[in-house]
Design a protein around this motif. Structure first.
Motif, PDB file in Angstrom:
ATOM      1  N   ALA A 178      -0.632  -9.311   1.111  1.00 37.53           N
ATOM      2  CA  ALA A 178      -0.652  -9.366  -0.354  1.00 37.53           C
ATOM      3  C   ALA A 178       0.679  -8.835  -0.865  1.00 37.53           C
ATOM      4  CB  ALA A 178      -1.803  -8.555  -0.924  1.00 37.53           C
ATOM      5  N   ILE A 179       1.191  -9.459  -1.923  1.00 42.29           N
ATOM      6  CA  ILE A 179       2.480  -9.102  -2.522  1.00 42.29           C
ATOM      7  C   ILE A 179       2.216  -8.457  -3.875  1.00 42.29           C
ATOM      8  CG2 ILE A 179       4.753  -9.926  -3.204  1.00 42.29           C
ATOM      9  CD1 ILE A 179       4.188 -10.524  -0.310  1.00 42.29           C
ATOM     10  N   TYR A 180       2.951  -7.373  -4.180  1.00 43.54           N
ATOM     11  CA  TYR A 180       2.726  -6.605  -5.397  1.00 43.54           C
ATOM     12  C   TYR A 180       3.981  -6.577  -6.261  1.00 43.54           C
ATOM     13  CZ  TYR A 180      -1.409  -4.962  -2.908  1.00 43.54           C
ATOM     14  OH  TYR A 180      -2.600  -4.909  -2.228  1.00 43.54           O
ATOM     15  N   ASP A 181       3.750  -6.390  -7.542  1.00 41.68           N
ATOM     16  CA  ASP A 181       4.834  -6.190  -8.493  1.00 41.68           C
ATOM     17  C   ASP A 181       5.274  -4.733  -8.402  1.00 41.68           C
ATOM     18  OD1 ASP A 181       6.185  -5.470 -10.974  1.00 41.68           O
ATOM     19  OD2 ASP A 181       5.531  -7.408 -11.738  1.00 41.68           O
ATOM     20  N   PHE A 186       0.500  -3.908  -8.914  1.00 43.35           N
ATOM     21  CA  PHE A 186      -0.648  -4.814  -8.892  1.00 43.35           C
ATOM     22  C   PHE A 186      -0.174  -6.149  -8.326  1.00 43.35           C
ATOM     23  CE2 PHE A 186      -3.780  -7.729 -10.879  1.00 43.35           C
ATOM     24  CZ  PHE A 186      -4.942  -7.105 -10.457  1.00 43.35           C
ATOM     25  N   GLN A 187      -1.147  -6.992  -7.931  1.00 44.28           N
ATOM     26  CA  GLN A 187      -0.823  -8.307  -7.371  1.00 44.28           C
ATOM     27  C   GLN A 187       0.239  -9.003  -8.222  1.00 44.28           C
ATOM     28  OE1 GLN A 187      -2.961  -9.979  -4.765  1.00 44.28           O
ATOM     29  NE2 GLN A 187      -1.293 -11.425  -4.601  1.00 44.28           N
ATOM     30  N   LYS A 188       1.298  -9.470  -7.586  1.00 42.68           N
ATOM     31  CA  LYS A 188       2.404 -10.080  -8.319  1.00 42.68           C
ATOM     32  C   LYS A 188       1.983 -11.427  -8.889  1.00 42.68           C
ATOM     33  CE  LYS A 188       7.357 -10.938  -7.952  1.00 42.68           C
ATOM     34  NZ  LYS A 188       8.540 -10.932  -7.054  1.00 42.68           N
ATOM     35  N   ARG A 189       2.350 -11.681 -10.122  1.00 40.01           N
ATOM     36  CA  ARG A 189       2.034 -12.954 -10.758  1.00 40.01           C
ATOM     37  C   ARG A 189       2.776 -14.090 -10.069  1.00 40.01           C
ATOM     38  NH1 ARG A 189       1.627 -11.865 -17.329  1.00 40.01           N
ATOM     39  NH2 ARG A 189      -0.155 -10.433 -17.198  1.00 40.01           N
ATOM     40  N   GLY A 221      12.377  -5.938  -1.922  1.00 39.87           N
ATOM     41  CA  GLY A 221      11.903  -4.721  -2.578  1.00 39.87           C
ATOM     42  C   GLY A 221      10.481  -4.787  -3.065  1.00 39.87           C
ATOM     43  N   ASP A 222       9.891  -5.982  -3.065  1.00 42.63           N
ATOM     44  CA  ASP A 222       8.486  -6.087  -3.484  1.00 42.63           C
ATOM     45  C   ASP A 222       7.582  -5.323  -2.519  1.00 42.63           C
ATOM     46  OD1 ASP A 222       9.095  -7.667  -5.637  1.00 42.63           O
ATOM     47  OD2 ASP A 222       8.366  -9.549  -4.746  1.00 42.63           O
ATOM     48  N   PRO A 223       6.662  -4.508  -3.026  1.00 41.47           N
ATOM     49  CA  PRO A 223       5.697  -3.848  -2.144  1.00 41.47           C
ATOM     50  C   PRO A 223       4.725  -4.868  -1.556  1.00 41.47           C
ATOM     51  CG  PRO A 223       5.828  -2.754  -4.285  1.00 41.47           C
ATOM     52  CD  PRO A 223       6.506  -4.083  -4.422  1.00 41.47           C
ATOM     53  N   VAL A 224       4.221  -4.583  -0.368  1.00 41.15           N
ATOM     54  CA  VAL A 224       3.239  -5.447   0.278  1.00 41.15           C
ATOM     55  C   VAL A 224       2.179  -4.599   0.952  1.00 41.15           C
ATOM     56  CG1 VAL A 224       5.015  -7.188   0.736  1.00 41.15           C
ATOM     57  CG2 VAL A 224       4.352  -5.592   2.550  1.00 41.15           C
ATOM     58  N   THR A 225       1.017  -5.186   1.149  1.00 46.48           N
ATOM     59  CA  THR A 225       0.021  -4.612   2.059  1.00 46.48           C
ATOM     60  C   THR A 225      -0.299  -5.649   3.119  1.00 46.48           C
ATOM     61  OG1 THR A 225      -1.837  -5.371   0.682  1.00 46.48           O
ATOM     62  CG2 THR A 225      -1.041  -3.112   0.341  1.00 46.48           C
ATOM     63  N   LYS A 290       1.817   6.055  -2.624  1.00 44.45           N
ATOM     64  CA  LYS A 290       0.374   5.991  -2.807  1.00 44.45           C
ATOM     65  C   LYS A 290      -0.172   4.688  -2.228  1.00 44.45           C
ATOM     66  CE  LYS A 290       0.368   8.681  -7.114  1.00 44.45           C
ATOM     67  NZ  LYS A 290       0.043   8.672  -8.563  1.00 44.45           N
ATOM     68  N   PRO A 291      -1.410   4.696  -1.742  1.00 45.35           N
ATOM     69  CA  PRO A 291      -2.002   3.452  -1.225  1.00 45.35           C
ATOM     70  C   PRO A 291      -2.121   2.400  -2.321  1.00 45.35           C
ATOM     71  CG  PRO A 291      -3.270   5.361  -0.498  1.00 45.35           C
ATOM     72  CD  PRO A 291      -2.307   5.857  -1.529  1.00 45.35           C
ATOM     73  N   LEU A 292      -1.870   1.153  -1.937  1.00 41.13           N
ATOM     74  CA  LEU A 292      -1.973   0.026  -2.858  1.00 41.13           C
ATOM     75  C   LEU A 292      -3.312  -0.687  -2.760  1.00 41.13           C
ATOM     76  CD1 LEU A 292       1.551  -1.462  -2.131  1.00 41.13           C
ATOM     77  CD2 LEU A 292       0.819  -0.583  -4.356  1.00 41.13           C
ATOM     78  N   LEU A 293      -4.063  -0.456  -1.692  1.00 37.29           N
ATOM     79  CA  LEU A 293      -5.237  -1.251  -1.379  1.00 37.29           C
ATOM     80  C   LEU A 293      -6.444  -0.339  -1.192  1.00 37.29           C
ATOM     81  CD1 LEU A 293      -6.174  -4.186  -0.659  1.00 37.29           C
ATOM     82  CD2 LEU A 293      -5.570  -3.670   1.714  1.00 37.29           C
ATOM     83  N   THR A 294      -7.618  -0.855  -1.513  1.00 32.95           N
ATOM     84  CA  THR A 294      -8.859  -0.126  -1.215  1.00 32.95           C
ATOM     85  C   THR A 294      -9.590  -0.887  -0.100  1.00 32.95           C
ATOM     86  OG1 THR A 294     -10.001  -1.249  -3.060  1.00 32.95           O
ATOM     87  CG2 THR A 294      -9.039   0.921  -3.503  1.00 32.95           C
ATOM     88  N   ALA A 295     -10.722  -1.493  -0.396  1.00 34.79           N
ATOM     89  CA  ALA A 295     -11.414  -2.302   0.609  1.00 34.79           C
ATOM     90  C   ALA A 295     -10.522  -3.484   0.973  1.00 34.79           C
ATOM     91  CB  ALA A 295     -12.751  -2.802   0.064  1.00 34.79           C
TER      92      ALA A 295
END
Length: 626
Positions: A178-181, A186-189, A221-225, A290-295
């Protein structure tokens, strides 16, 4: 008579537990056999041990939480208090860390208790139980079932990403991406489903994620999980409830899970989640981010329960897929003989029970289950032509049934069902649910409903690809999973529809009804959509397809179509430039709805397409202002 060695061991155990309770200021009320003089003796021992510098961590490690639960159940206690503290646990046997089995009328108070699963497997299982309440517990895992980092390189042809993992997160080749802003975390648009990625290590210690087009709309530089699943020998989900009724979770928090945060299956239901939180956990040891993901998969799921849940005052944040769903499905009838039928199930959680009703449509003849017997496929007497259909069926086609899930059902009357018909049980749909005053902030669908008779009220849905989708996701012409008798009111739907575009699917709209498989009659009936606020939704706001007897009143559609709309439903002919879409519908009434600031990317306020009948107020009941 207890021998000396066993007596000494017993005294040591009691002293350790009592020292723990004293050191944290808790009473020893959970020790049912303790009398006042014993308590005084224990406290004195605890004080002495404390003076000698006894470690609280060591004392916590000596507490057998599973043993306490087993004893409370065996002795029929009404209440168990687990001493506060952080417990690092793994299964003592089997694949579940804490089992609550065959418990009745038991309250487990776990205020201040954190369970850290040291194996990626199920944390809590409630099975065969009734009227069990669990409160105050926090669940987390070490190691985490996911890792995270930042994009270091985007391939020129967009075919791969190189990821530098953040310090303190697992160095595992997880590949569910998953790619984040970086600004919103949060999930990148503009990022769609990234299914089918593969992971490998680079020589410099970065991780390469490969998939055609994976780099589209991604920046360095985009965060990912990157998520995995259960560990070796583990089973999925943090909390699971099965074959139970009247289960209550109050103020329970789950930070992550090797699967779903919570699942209930094949229960009588009536489960209550009040103050349940699925939220990111604290920064792990050795990390700075900080963690980006839960379940790592869905947040909360209920499936094939008799009575739907009540979920109130809860938070579902940053789940890997759908936030909340109620699941159900159909059965294939493969043999009929008088009052006996043989059915095949798509899911082994679907097994009907004695007293359950079976039917094809809500208004069609029904029969009641008298007995249920699992039968081997080879000896069930099923026609070879039907078995061939099952064996050759492709995914997502009518006869796709996997597994040996064949059951002989005796009915209370001569079967009203024919061979090769598809039926369902309205008593295994999770009908009668309440979803109220919850906050959803996850990238997948906010709600996926295959149930009816429900109230969705006072919730905030933010950021999801769709807020509420009512759809059986089925292939048979039946009312299996088709939810009717729904009230959707006083909800806020904010900023949905900006990622996970699905042009091939009929699931479109911030609130949408989708059921292309139901053709003999309308799929969804008696729907009220009232006083909701749609704010800054991308694309279609409200999709009323295959519906009847619908009232849409008092809703506000704000700042819609200010951006290029998504293409959800495009292959099905659904127009994302419309604010409201109505097709294959009858008896739909619009009153006192407003669209405030309809943007340049919208062409219709209310787009009514045939076949439709009895559409009232499409021009007068939806007013465009500003």
């Amino acid at each position: 008579m207890i021998n000396a060695r066993r007596k000494d061991k017993f005294i040591i155990i009691i002293l350790v537990i009592s020292m723990l309770l004293f050191s944290i200021g808790m009473p020893v009320s959970f020790v049912a056999s303790a009398n006042e003089s014993a308590i005084s003796s224990f406290e004195a021992s605890a004080k002495a041990a404390d003076k000698q510098g006894a470690s609280k961590m060591a004392l916590l490690a000596a507490v057998d939480v599973q043993g306490m639960i087993n004893t409370a159940i065996a002795e029929g206690r009404s209440k168990l208090t687990i001493p506060p503290g952080t417990y690092r646990l793994e299964p003592k046997s089997g694949s579940t860390i804490l089992n609550i089995a065959n418990a009745n009328n038991l309250e487990i108070v776990a205020t201040g208790v954190t369970i850290i699963g040291t194996k990626l497997t199920r944390a809590i299982a409630v099975t065969g139980s009734s009227n069990v309440k669990i409160s105050g517990m926090i669940i987390n895992y070490d190691p985490l079932p996911f890792t995270q980092g930042r994009v270091q390189t985007v391939a020129a042809d967009l075919s791969y990403l190189d990821i530098k993992l953040d310090a303190g997160y697992p160095r595992e080749l997880y590949s569910r991406l998953a790619i984040y802003d970086p600004a919103t975390r949060f999930q990148k648009r503009g990022i769609n489903h990234l299914w089918g990625t593969t992971a490998a290590w680079n020589a410099n210690g970065t991780m390469r994620i490969t998939l055609t087009g994976v780099g589209k709309n991604v920046a360095v530089g985009d965060p990912v999980t990157l998520a995995g699943g259960p560990g070796p020998g583990g089973i999925p989900h943090a909390i699971a409830v099965e074959n139970s009724k009247g289960i209550v979770f109050t103020n329970v928090t789950v930070h992550t899970a090797p699967g779903f945060g919570f699942i209930e299956a094949n229960s009588d239901g009536g489960t209550v989640l009040n103050g349940f939180k699925l939220i990111p956990g604290p920064i792990p040891p050795g990390a700075t981010e900080k963690p980006l993901l839960t379940a790592i998969w869905d947040g909360i799921q209920f499936k094939t329960s008799r009575l739907g849940p009540t979920v109130e005052n809860s938070v579902i944040q940053s789940a890997g897929d759908d936030s909340f769903s109620i699941q159900s499905g159909d059965f294939g009838v493969v043999k009929v003989q008088g009052t006996d039928i043989v059915i095949v199930l798509r899911d082994d959680s679907q097994v009907p029970r004695v007293g359950d009703r079976l039917k094809r449509f809500n208004s069609s003849p029904e029969a009641v289950v008298v007995s249920v017997q699992k039968v081997p496929r080879a000896s069930a007497g099923i026609a070879a032509s039907i078995l061939q259909k099952i064996d050759t069926a492709a995914d997502w086609t009518l006869w796709r049934f996997t597994g040996d899930n064949y059951y002989k059902i005796k009915l209370d009357r001569t079967s009203p069902f024919q061979v090769e018909s598809f039926i369902f049980s309205p008593d295994r749909m999770g009908n009668g649910f309440t979803f109220r005053n919850n906050t959803i902030y996850s990238p997948g669908r906010g709600m996926l409903l295959k149930a009816g008779g429900g109230l969705i009220e006072g919730n905030v849905f933010r950021g999801s690809d769709k807020a509420i989708i009512v759809s059986p996701e089925a292939v048979s012409d039946s009312h299996a999973g088709a939810g009717s008798n729904l009230i959707i009111r006083n909800n806020q739907i904010i900023g949905t529809g900006y990622h996970h575009y699905m042009p091939w699917s009929d699931q479109a709209g911030a609130i949408g009804f989708a059921s292309g498989n139901v053709t003999s009659m309308k799929a969804f009936d008696n729907i009220r959509i009232e006083n909701n606020t749609f704010d800054s939704v991308n694309g279609l706001n409200l999709n009323l397809t295959n519906t009847s007897n619908v009232v849409v009143t008092g809703n506000k559609f704000l700042r819609t179509h200010l951006d290029t709309p998504n293409n959800n439903g495009a292959d099905k002919g659904i127009d994302a430039k419309s604010v409201i879409w109505v097709k294959n519908a009858m008896n739909v009434t619009f009153t006192t709805n407003t669209i405030d600031r309809m943007g340049p990317f919208s062409s219709f306020a209310v787009n009514v397409q045939p076949p439709t009948s009895g559409i009232n107020g499409a021009n007068t009941g939806v007013i465009v202002v500003n």
